[in-house]
Design an enzyme around this catalytic site. Sequence first.
Site, PDB file in Angstrom:
ATOM      1  N   ASP A 156       0.242  -7.754   1.529  1.00 63.25           N
ATOM      2  CA  ASP A 156       0.641  -6.348   1.686  1.00 63.25           C
ATOM      3  C   ASP A 156       2.155  -6.213   1.660  1.00 63.25           C
ATOM      4  O   ASP A 156       2.760  -5.533   2.497  1.00 63.25           O
ATOM      5  CB  ASP A 156       0.066  -5.741   2.961  1.00 63.25           C
ATOM      6  CG  ASP A 156       0.077  -4.211   2.926  1.00 63.25           C
ATOM      7  OD1 ASP A 156       0.235  -3.651   1.817  1.00 63.25           O
ATOM      8  OD2 ASP A 156      -0.055  -3.586   3.982  1.00 63.25           O
ATOM      9  N   LEU A 163      -6.212 -21.458  -5.206  1.00 63.54           N
ATOM     10  CA  LEU A 163      -7.126 -22.598  -5.131  1.00 63.54           C
ATOM     11  C   LEU A 163      -8.409 -22.317  -5.897  1.00 63.54           C
ATOM     12  O   LEU A 163      -8.860 -23.139  -6.669  1.00 63.54           O
ATOM     13  CB  LEU A 163      -7.450 -22.929  -3.673  1.00 63.54           C
ATOM     14  CG  LEU A 163      -8.411 -24.084  -3.428  1.00 63.54           C
ATOM     15  CD1 LEU A 163      -7.869 -25.392  -4.016  1.00 63.54           C
ATOM     16  CD2 LEU A 163      -8.689 -24.247  -1.931  1.00 63.54           C
ATOM     17  N   GLY A 164      -9.034 -21.147  -5.670  1.00 67.87           N
ATOM     18  CA  GLY A 164     -10.195 -20.762  -6.460  1.00 67.87           C
ATOM     19  C   GLY A 164     -11.537 -20.985  -5.801  1.00 67.87           C
ATOM     20  O   GLY A 164     -12.505 -21.350  -6.484  1.00 67.87           O
ATOM     21  N   VAL A 165     -11.642 -20.722  -4.466  1.00 64.16           N
ATOM     22  CA  VAL A 165     -12.933 -20.848  -3.788  1.00 64.16           C
ATOM     23  C   VAL A 165     -13.200 -19.609  -2.943  1.00 64.16           C
ATOM     24  O   VAL A 165     -12.267 -18.955  -2.463  1.00 64.16           O
ATOM     25  CB  VAL A 165     -13.003 -22.100  -2.880  1.00 64.16           C
ATOM     26  CG1 VAL A 165     -12.918 -23.369  -3.691  1.00 64.16           C
ATOM     27  CG2 VAL A 165     -11.916 -22.056  -1.807  1.00 64.16           C
ATOM     28  N   GLY A 197       3.244   6.646   7.839  1.00 64.01           N
ATOM     29  CA  GLY A 197       4.609   6.840   7.356  1.00 64.01           C
ATOM     30  C   GLY A 197       5.540   5.739   7.823  1.00 64.01           C
ATOM     31  O   GLY A 197       6.574   5.472   7.213  1.00 64.01           O
ATOM     32  N   ASN A 198       5.176   5.064   8.937  1.00 63.23           N
ATOM     33  CA  ASN A 198       5.952   3.920   9.406  1.00 63.23           C
ATOM     34  C   ASN A 198       5.731   2.689   8.536  1.00 63.23           C
ATOM     35  O   ASN A 198       6.512   1.731   8.608  1.00 63.23           O
ATOM     36  CB  ASN A 198       5.580   3.559  10.850  1.00 63.23           C
ATOM     37  CG  ASN A 198       6.318   4.375  11.880  1.00 63.23           C
ATOM     38  OD1 ASN A 198       5.732   5.205  12.551  1.00 63.23           O
ATOM     39  ND2 ASN A 198       7.618   4.164  12.003  1.00 63.23           N
ATOM     40  N   SER A 199       4.662   2.690   7.748  1.00 64.13           N
ATOM     41  CA  SER A 199       4.323   1.515   6.946  1.00 64.13           C
ATOM     42  C   SER A 199       5.501   1.075   6.085  1.00 64.13           C
ATOM     43  O   SER A 199       6.112   1.881   5.390  1.00 64.13           O
ATOM     44  CB  SER A 199       3.128   1.816   6.045  1.00 64.13           C
ATOM     45  OG  SER A 199       1.947   1.920   6.784  1.00 64.13           O
ATOM     46  N   HIS A 257       0.820  -1.215   0.000  1.00 64.42           N
ATOM     47  CA  HIS A 257       0.000   0.000   0.000  1.00 64.42           C
ATOM     48  C   HIS A 257       0.855   1.268   0.000  1.00 64.42           C
ATOM     49  O   HIS A 257       0.355   2.354  -0.302  1.00 64.42           O
ATOM     50  CB  HIS A 257      -0.988  -0.004   1.178  1.00 64.42           C
ATOM     51  CG  HIS A 257      -0.388   0.240   2.523  1.00 64.42           C
ATOM     52  ND1 HIS A 257      -0.066  -0.779   3.390  1.00 64.42           N
ATOM     53  CD2 HIS A 257      -0.062   1.382   3.166  1.00 64.42           C
ATOM     54  CE1 HIS A 257       0.425  -0.274   4.513  1.00 64.42           C
ATOM     55  NE2 HIS A 257       0.438   1.050   4.398  1.00 64.42           N
TER      56      HIS A 257
END
Length: 420
Positions: free
Chosen positions: A186, A319-321, A265-267, A155
Amino acid sequence: MIIQPNIPLQQQKKPSYAAVIIITVIVSFIISGLVGFTTSGLGQALYQKYIKKEMPYESPKQALKVEEESATIDVVKKVQPAVVSIVVTQDLKKLYEQYQMPYESPFGDDFFKEFFGEQGDQSQNDQNQEGGQQKISGGSGFIIRNDGLILTNSHVVSFDNVEYTVILNDGKKYPAKVLASDSISDVALVKIEAKDLPTTELGNSDSLQIGQTVIAIGYALGEYPNTVTKGVISGLGRNITAGGSYVGYQTLENVIQTDAAINPGNSGGPLLNLAGQVIGLNTAVDAGGQLLGFATPINSAKADIESVERTGKISRPFLGVRYQLVNSEIAKKNNLPYEYGVLVLRGENKDELAVVPGSPADKAGIVENDLILELNGQKIDEKNTLAKLISKQKVEDEVTLKIWHKGQEKTVKVKLEEKK
């Protein structure tokens, strides 16, 4: 008082004042001599060698505090050179066009007050009116390879039509390129063209314990580079929904909770143990409380790093569920025989099918209302979610699923594919 045994009490003589004075003077000389001796070099040496060992004056708590503070300082000195600030800039005219807003000063509009903050003098506002590159966001990262490979949050580098600049701890600036970004964990990898840079050491986030001391370093508020804060691990395995206005929201699973102060800003900055190893990426803060910060476990990022180094991109197994985690309450309401696992369900919208057509799950015969109980023998529950277990796999790995299907248990083998 000393009583002399062979003299009656009434006949005992009291010491004269002169004797008292002489004794006092002698004692004073002795004490003065001892003080002088203990403060001398020889006295101090003998004190350190023979006396202090037997009579420690520091309490265990004081010694522990000094030791921990020393360890913290050592960690900061070791890691801080490898922590970077990431500055995001954009041409304001393009920004207004992106959000289809009339081109006016951002400081007079509530939307841009929130987005930019109320800062800058009149000359800066005049520059905004004319357009040009303007800082719109800031985040943190840390160097993991000495040729300029940097780990951060996805992000932090999720903006369109922007330029990214990495600022090293020594103030040097480099244009940066986003190599890969994974919104599920993330995590993002950024590259600058540089050599012989200081790097961080990645630890093991699976061995963390609640109460363990941790240190956070980052670009606090996008204004204070390499700010250091300290706290403990407050919780493990948290599931949170993080995001904000104009950025979007995402669910993050199995994150670390800490009371080390984390600010905007710490992200993307490192969360460290006292060995100076990175055990998490500082990711989010709950503004509704005090000192409620969250970090993405470093082990969640290791597969992404390996994937980028191997293929140049982040490849995630798929996987697709769509599903709902089952607990005792859901099991009771739906008469399910198990209080764990995930129930395969469609989403709220018509196009959100329970099983993605052509996906590995579809090929394995999994259908809506199936209850997936285990993956490779591991029970699926709140601590071991399906997403967490799949994230530990690689693309093209074959996994075994235990399923409750139409009233019967069965096992199926599924070959995971790359998430598009």
